[in-house]
Motif scaffolding. Structure first.
Motif, mmCIF file in Angstrom:
data_model
loop_
_atom_site.group_PDB
_atom_site.id
_atom_site.type_symbol
_atom_site.label_atom_id
_atom_site.label_comp_id
_atom_site.label_asym_id
_atom_site.label_seq_id
_atom_site.Cartn_x
_atom_site.Cartn_y
_atom_site.Cartn_z
ATOM 1 N N ILE A 174 0.958 -1.233 0.011
ATOM 2 C CA ILE A 174 0.090 0.063 -0.043
ATOM 3 C C ILE A 174 0.858 1.270 0.040
ATOM 4 O O ILE A 174 0.545 2.235 -0.765
ATOM 5 N N ALA A 175 2.027 1.237 0.862
ATOM 6 C CA ALA A 175 2.960 2.419 0.966
ATOM 7 C C ALA A 175 3.631 2.756 -0.605
ATOM 8 O O ALA A 175 3.820 3.933 -0.933
ATOM 9 N N LYS A 176 3.930 1.456 -1.117
ATOM 10 C CA LYS A 176 4.294 1.751 -2.396
ATOM 11 C C LYS A 176 3.433 2.539 -3.741
ATOM 12 O O LYS A 176 3.782 3.403 -4.287
ATOM 13 N N ALA A 177 2.116 2.056 -3.353
ATOM 14 C CA ALA A 177 1.183 2.761 -4.340
ATOM 15 C C ALA A 177 1.026 4.133 -4.015
ATOM 16 O O ALA A 177 1.034 5.302 -4.635
ATOM 17 N N CYS A 178 1.026 4.504 -2.634
ATOM 18 C CA CYS A 178 0.926 5.899 -2.082
ATOM 19 C C CYS A 178 2.158 6.694 -2.492
ATOM 20 O O CYS A 178 2.166 8.154 -2.829
#
Ligand SMILES: Cc1ncc(COP(=O)(O)O)c(C=O)c1O
Length: 445
Positions: A174-178
């Motif tokens: 999720i952090a990568k997408a953010c």
């Protein structure tokens, strides 16, 4: 009338039962790091004692030491629980004027209420039911990425991990997408303050910009003690003001002192205490599975004990009742799960008693598997702010169809709100709520 101190006596009577505490707070009442008389520390803002929201002395030093032990850029203390940290996170992320919050639909009411107070608009991401029956499941990176594609102007992404049952989302994904969309990731890590020291990682080490951690739930900290952790300096300049916006001007010094003392305990003992606790929990879970219980599937907090009870013929609530009769107080129970929160402050005997109690539970033919196919998301007809702040009235579900919800209605299982404030109560939502034990719901007057 002579006041009889009913609450005080209820607390004393409960303590006299000497149940094994498998619920919050994490200190389990007899922790040696606390001084005998905590009331002696109940001071106020004095030249010697610093001031939480203008910290420049002892509190600032304590927060810095904690950040160092945790390995984060900055830790801010809260004596107002994780709720205050959640309020501050959402305030910080939305200060630039962006109003949309991409939020996992499984979230604590403090986040919904903060969105109402700050006038934020949730863009919901539904969890996928990948943790097994009776559980809400996880928010997935690809669903967050899709939401970011549709709302690249979002103030932040907001997810809860771990959830109440200990189920962990793929925070790194999720952090990568953010990061791709330059949108900060905020994690409600209320149940995972201890994840700095376990075999599963803490969300801030996985790319979250900020985390709200209820230290009091799983660590030797007095109720109300929590941390706002920051991964970098971006939000630091406004962080104290954001907490002061919502916090009491009289934060409890005993609570803050317990956060400070906990830091020393973590420094000294965490690296041995958590592997031991994980071993104790693993043993209980293995035994529970042999006895027929289910447990959540996929990545989970290795210190949480969440047992799926229908296979042994009991509801979660019935199981909790039997455990109480065996001298064990769990944290939470619903129709299909019982949840327990052990910490390093539990004794080896506590685990033995739990294992015995599980072994001695009455057994019945299995109950049907919990299956919850959620109705479609109801249409939003009003902002969360308008719906929460408008006067509401409780109505029987049948009379509420077509009206606008004034608060969240969240049957457990599956622990996903069927309606949120501002959403229309559709016939299918009403049917689902009725089927899952709701008889009334609060709607706008
Ligand atoms: C997921 C979650 N977030 C936030 C909170 C609020 O934490 P606190 O009670 O420390 O304010 C809770 C409390 O139970 C929670 O379960």
């Amino acid at each position: 009338m002579k006041p009889s101190a009913p609450l005080y006596h209820a607390l004393c009577a409960h303590l006299q039962k000497q149940r094994v505490s498998l619920h919050t707070p994490g200190h389990k009442h007899a922790h040696p790091i606390f001084p005998q008389d905590l009331s002696a520390l109940d001071l106020t803002e004095l030249p010697d004692t610093d001031s939480l929201f203008e910290a420049e002395g002892a509190i600032l030093a304590a927060e810095r030491e904690t950040a160092q032990v945790l390995g984060v850029a900055r830790t801010l203390f809260s004596a107002g629980g994780c709720t205050l940290c959640i309020q501050a996170m959402l305030r910080l992320a939305s200060m630039g004027g962006k109003r949309n919050v991409i939020a996992g639909r499984v979230l604590h009411r403090s986040a919904v209420h903060t969105m109402a107070l700050l006038g934020l608009t949730p863009v919901w991401v539904m969890p996928r039911a990948d943790a097994g029956p009776g559980l809400p499941g996880r928010v997935h990176p690809q669903d967050v990425r899709q939401a970011l594609l549709e709302h690249p102007d979002a103030a932040c992404v907001y997810v809860t991990s771990p959830d109440y049952f200990g189920v962990l989302a793929d925070i790194a994904g999720i952090a990568k997408a953010c990061q791709e969309y330059h949108v900060p990731l905020l994690v409600d890590n209320a149940h995972g303050a201890h994840l700095f020291f376990t075999s599963q990682p803490h969300p801030i080490t996985q790319g979250a910009a900020m985390t709200a951690c209820s230290a009091h739930k799983t660590l030797p900290v007095l109720t109300g003690g929590a941390w706002l952790n920051l991964a970098g300096d971006l939000f630091l300049p406004a962080a104290k003001d954001a907490m002061a916006l919502f916090g009491s001007t009289s934060p409890s010094y005993p609570v803050m002192a317990s956060l400070d003392l906990c830091t020393g305990w973590l420094h000294q003992y965490a690296t041995t205490a958590y592997p031991r606790l994980e071993g104790q929990v693993r043993q209980i879970l293995e035994r529970a599975v042999q006895l027929g219980f289910g447990i959540p599937q996929g990545p989970c907090d290795p210190t949480r004990i969440s047992l799926y009870t229908p296979p042994i013929g009991l509801t979660g609530e019935q199981t909790a009742q039997y455990l109480r009769q065996s001298g064990i107080e769990p944290e939470y129970a619903d129709a299909s799960y019982v949840v327990m929160i052990p910490t390093p402050c539990n004794s080896p005997q506590d685990f033995e008693r739990l294992e015995d109690a599980l072994q001695n539970l009455p057994r019945h033919p299995a109950l049907p598997e919990t299956s919850c196919v959620l109705p479609p998301l109801p249409p939003t007809v009003l902002s969360v702010r308008e719906a929460v702040l408008h006067p509401g009235v409780e109505l029987p579900i049948a009379q509420a169809v077509g009206k606008t919800a004034a608060c969240a209605a969240c049957p457990c299982p599956p622990g996903v709100p069927v309606v949120m404030p501002g959403e229309k109560i559709t016939p299918s939502a009403a049917e689902f709520l009725l089927a899952y034990g709701f008889s009334r719901v609060k709607v706008l007057q």
